[in-house]
Scaffold this motif. Structure first.
Motif, PDB file in Angstrom:
ATOM      1  N   ALA A 138     -66.946 -35.397 -43.763  1.00 21.65           N
ATOM      2  CA  ALA A 138     -67.910 -34.442 -44.338  1.00 21.65           C
ATOM      3  C   ALA A 138     -69.338 -34.790 -43.941  1.00 21.65           C
ATOM      4  CB  ALA A 138     -67.756 -34.406 -45.861  1.00 21.65           C
ATOM      5  N   ILE A 139     -69.647 -36.070 -43.963  1.00 15.91           N
ATOM      6  CA  ILE A 139     -70.996 -36.504 -43.569  1.00 15.91           C
ATOM      7  C   ILE A 139     -71.260 -36.163 -42.103  1.00 15.91           C
ATOM      8  CG2 ILE A 139     -72.436 -38.543 -43.136  1.00 15.91           C
ATOM      9  CD1 ILE A 139     -71.147 -39.772 -45.699  1.00 15.91           C
ATOM     10  N   LYS A 140     -70.250 -36.393 -41.256  1.00 15.62           N
ATOM     11  CA  LYS A 140     -70.373 -36.134 -39.819  1.00 15.62           C
ATOM     12  C   LYS A 140     -70.130 -34.667 -39.471  1.00 15.62           C
ATOM     13  CE  LYS A 140     -71.194 -40.154 -37.914  1.00 15.62           C
ATOM     14  NZ  LYS A 140     -72.266 -40.359 -36.964  1.00 15.62           N
ATOM     15  N   ASP A 141     -69.796 -33.845 -40.462  1.00 18.89           N
ATOM     16  CA  ASP A 141     -69.532 -32.423 -40.266  1.00 18.89           C
ATOM     17  C   ASP A 141     -68.402 -32.204 -39.265  1.00 18.89           C
ATOM     18  OD1 ASP A 141     -69.922 -29.754 -40.886  1.00 18.89           O
ATOM     19  OD2 ASP A 141     -71.359 -29.445 -39.253  1.00 18.89           O
ATOM     20  N   VAL A 142     -67.298 -32.965 -39.496  1.00 17.51           N
ATOM     21  CA  VAL A 142     -66.133 -32.882 -38.615  1.00 17.51           C
ATOM     22  C   VAL A 142     -65.080 -31.991 -39.241  1.00 17.51           C
ATOM     23  CG1 VAL A 142     -64.262 -34.211 -37.540  1.00 17.51           C
ATOM     24  CG2 VAL A 142     -66.553 -35.157 -37.696  1.00 17.51           C
TER      25      VAL A 142
END
Length: 142
Positions: A138-142
């Motif tokens: 989620a942080i890396k928007d994967v």
């Protein structure tokens, strides 16, 4: 401090050179370079005290499909260099390019493709392994 010697190339440009070897810029094929650090420096202001130079004029090339390690004694600037490449700190001098993008101007794009394995585990004791993976995704928007 990283051990290096300043030398002047045939075109008159100054480059850093490891003692007893060719420079990182000469040794690595430029097409392989994924990260290129160019005269990067980081100085921390200490209020009324003298500023602390954590990274001083570092030049390096990191290539794809190679493992890169920074070795040095405590206080040499290894963690500060990595933190600057990841955008936690802005460089005071110089620049670095990750896949051709500048850490000074393109950190949002760089963060989407860059990962760092810290020395110490950064785990939350209340999360499962699957929840940690979901959080990082989620942080890396994967």
């Amino acid at each position: 401090e990283f051990r290096r010697v300043l030398f002047r190339s045939e075109d008159g440009n100054e480059k850093k050179k490891d003692r007893g070897s060719e420079s990182a810029f000469e040794r690595q094929d430029a097409r392989e370079a994924v990260v290129r650090v160019e005269h990067m420096g980081k100085t921390f202001a200490q209020g009324k005290r003298d500023a602390v130079v954590a990274v001083d004029d570092v030049c390096a090339v990191f290539c794809q499909d190679r493992i890169t390690a920074l070795l040095g004694e405590n206080g040499a600037g290894k963690s500060t260099l990595i933190a600057t490449l990841c955008g936690l700190y802005a460089p005071t001098r110089g620049d670095a390019h990750v896949d051709g993008r500048s850490v000074r101007t393109d950190m949002d794009a760089i963060r989407r493709t860059l990962g760092v394995c810290p020395q110490d585990d950064v785990l939350f004791p209340t999360l499962t392994a699957a929840e940690h993976i979901e959080l990082v995704a989620a942080i890396k928007d994967v």
